[in-house]
Design an enzyme around this catalytic site. Structure first.
Site, PDB file in Angstrom:
ATOM      1  N   SER A 105       0.799  -1.082   0.040  1.00  0.00           N
ATOM      2  CA  SER A 105       0.147   0.090   0.078  1.00  0.00           C
ATOM      3  C   SER A 105       0.950   1.247   0.018  1.00  0.00           C
ATOM      4  CB  SER A 105      -1.064  -0.144   1.107  1.00  0.00           C
ATOM      5  OG  SER A 105      -0.288  -0.069   2.284  1.00  0.00           O
ATOM      6  N   ASP A 156      -3.286   6.154  12.261  1.00  0.00           N
ATOM      7  CA  ASP A 156      -2.360   5.519  11.243  1.00  0.00           C
ATOM      8  C   ASP A 156      -0.954   6.075  10.945  1.00  0.00           C
ATOM      9  OD1 ASP A 156      -1.157   4.752   8.901  1.00  0.00           O
ATOM     10  OD2 ASP A 156      -3.197   4.297   7.662  1.00  0.00           O
ATOM     11  N   HIS A 211       0.750   5.254   6.788  1.00  0.00           N
ATOM     12  CA  HIS A 211       0.599   5.727   5.500  1.00  0.00           C
ATOM     13  C   HIS A 211       0.601   7.148   5.518  1.00  0.00           C
ATOM     14  CE1 HIS A 211      -1.679   1.851   5.514  1.00  0.00           C
ATOM     15  NE2 HIS A 211      -0.898   1.816   4.288  1.00  0.00           N
TER      16      HIS A 211
END
Ligand code: NAG
Ligand code: NAG
Ligand code: NAG
Ligand code: NAG
Ligand code: NAG
Length: 444
Positions: A175, A420, A423
């Site tokens: 990702s 998070d 990311h």
């Protein structure tokens, strides 16, 4: 290196003529020839690109084929070995030889950064649109990477698009690589009218951004380990108990063939807290034959496979391959002298300690990468973004992203519990990764 080769053939003839002449003239001629060869060499190289130590490159073999006197060959090899130079596909210029573009500092820049606005790029996944999801600050968008010894070339979207004409650019990995992929599309798409571009989700493994008038594609292939694993479904994948099959790179690799520019990454998925499992046979076997190596040895297996795949499948005369190093996480404030129990949540400033590195596992993985790359002849350009990204505790998506599951009251009461810190918001840090990719592609 065509120029020195042809001229050296002519010179061989001259040497032969010289031999029938007096020894004095021969010596003189030989001296002149030697100078001419060296000059020709330098001349040729001003038109070719220069590698730095991080760019691992096969030697140009033309010298081995030339009929030069062995001592000349030896001299040239010696000269060549230190610099390892060769014209690279797509190069239009070069970066100063003594400049490591990954060594530098972040400089506040509210004029040229961000390079696009979040709302202008419809391709950013809702996991990365931080402003849309209420991030209160936007300072994380206003930083420029300044290498210590040179300036980065300005990202030229026209040059990138023209280069991609009739070509296939492919990002392969997890990702984080998908974030870099989307960033690249955001940097380019403005130059292409609406009807000239389309995002196609061919299947769960492959996403294709098609530039119709350019007959070009920019693609993302999901393969978090590069090798075949039990996490290969891009949507439904297990987080726990990961198993990677040894020697299986072609399972995915067969879909990468024919790409002109490839950008690999793989890291976070190897860092599971549980014992890592490597499968020796096939996932279809009744009894799985499992090895349990250290994380480093497992990762080494991944590196070896990738490098071998590149050697076997990518033509260094026509293509370029990049490998993006580990994307750092900021899960523990104490790593940078913050409060115990904190993480990247509510961080809006950079880490100023130039020596900051964070967790140790990154160091041992970096060592593995260094060892495997230096052993390999595969022409893979290393994008060493780990250190420069580790200063950017401000750049993660934190809580400002689409939440897939409804938040519990406990989570709402303690936002950092669901932040998070892996990311990165777009626009943001990953645009810089692409500026570095741009520099290494066109000004190696
Ligand atoms: C960008 O690249 C294009 C195509 O190579 C070139 O014509 C143009 O001058 C470049 N622009 C800048 C600002 O360098
Ligand atoms: C489009 O590009 C592919 C290579 O990716 C090439 O084989 C094909 O001939 C090109 N088509 C046109 C119409 O230029
Ligand atoms: C995904 O789609 C592409 C393009 O249609 C195809 O070539 C590829 O085989 C598919 N991959 C998988 C894993 O099904
Ligand atoms: C966020 O950080 C600021 C200082 O930068 C602090 O004043 C504020 O209380 C913090 N907010 C939360 C919710 O932790
Ligand atoms: C990448 O950069 C870091 C820090 O600048 C350095 O310690 C490391 O050796 C580099 N890695 C490789 C493989 O060159």
């Amino acid at each position: 290196m065509k120029a020195p080769l042809t001229s050296s053939m002519a010179m061989n003839q001259m040497v032969r003529k010289a031999r029938i002449s007096t020894p004095f003239i021969f010596t003189l001629l030989a001296f002149i020839i030697f100078v001419v060869i060296l000059y020709g060499q330098d001349f040729a190289c001003t038109f070719s690109s220069f590698d730095d130590h991080q760019h691992l490159q096969t030697l140009d073999n033309s010298f081995h084929n030339s009929k030069l006197h062995p001592s000349f060959v030896e001299r040239k090899e010696k000269k060549n070995k230190g610099k390892r130079k060769k014209r690279l596909p797509f190069a239009v210029g070069k970066t100063a030889e003594d400049c490591d573009i990954f060594d530098g500092e972040w400089v506040k820049d509210t004029v040229d950064k961000p390079m696009y606005e979040e709302w202008e790029c419809p391709y950013i996944q809702p996991q990365l649109t931080c402003q849309e999801h209420g991030r209160p600050d936007r300072g994380y968008q206003n930083w420029r990477w300044q290498p210590r010894r040179c300036d980065l070339p300005k990202f030229n979207a026209t040059l990138m698009l023209e280069t991609l004409r009739g070509k296939r650019m492919l990002f392969v990995g997890d990702s984080l690589n998908r974030g870099q992929y989307i960033s690249m599309i955001c940097l380019l798409h403005r130059l292409v009218p609406e009807e000239g571009k389309v995002m196609e989700n061919s299947n769960s493994s492959l996403t294709v951004f098609r530039l119709k008038d350019y007959n070009a594609t920019i693609e993302f292939y999901w393969a978090p380990f590069l090798l075949e694993s039990n996490s290969d479904d891009a949507v439904v994948h297990r987080i726990q108990d990961r198993i990677v099959r040894k020697g299986s790179i072609d399972t995915h690799g067969k879909h990468w063939k024919g790409a002109d520019i490839v950008v690999f990454n793989t890291y976070l998925w190897w860092m599971t807290g549980l014992q890592f499992k490597i499968l020796k046979g096939s996932f279809k076997d009744e009894v799985l034959e499992i090895e349990e190596p250290s994380t480093e040895d497992a990762y080494r297996l991944g590196m070896k496979s990738m490098l071998k795949w590149v050697e076997r499948n990518m033509d260094p005369k026509k293509t370029r391959v990049f490998f993006t190093s580990m994307s750092p996480t900021h899960a523990k404030s104490i790593d940078w002298g913050g409060e115990e129990g904190g993480n990247c949540y509510n961080e809006s400033t950079l880490i100023e300690d130039p020596e900051y590195w964070g967790s140790d596992s990154r160091k041992s993985i970096m060592k593995v990468i260094g060892e495997e790359f230096s052993k390999s002849k595969a022409p893979v350009t290393f994008l060493n973004i780990t250190q420069l990204s580790s200063y950017r505790k401000d750049a993660h998506t934190q809580i400002y992203k689409k939440q897939w599951n409804p938040l519990t009251p406990e989570q709402k009461a303690d936002p950092k519990s669901y932040a998070d810190c892996v990311h990165w918001c777009l626009p943001g840090l990953q645009d810089t990764w692409n500026e570095l990719l741009f520099a290494k592609l066109f000004y190696p």
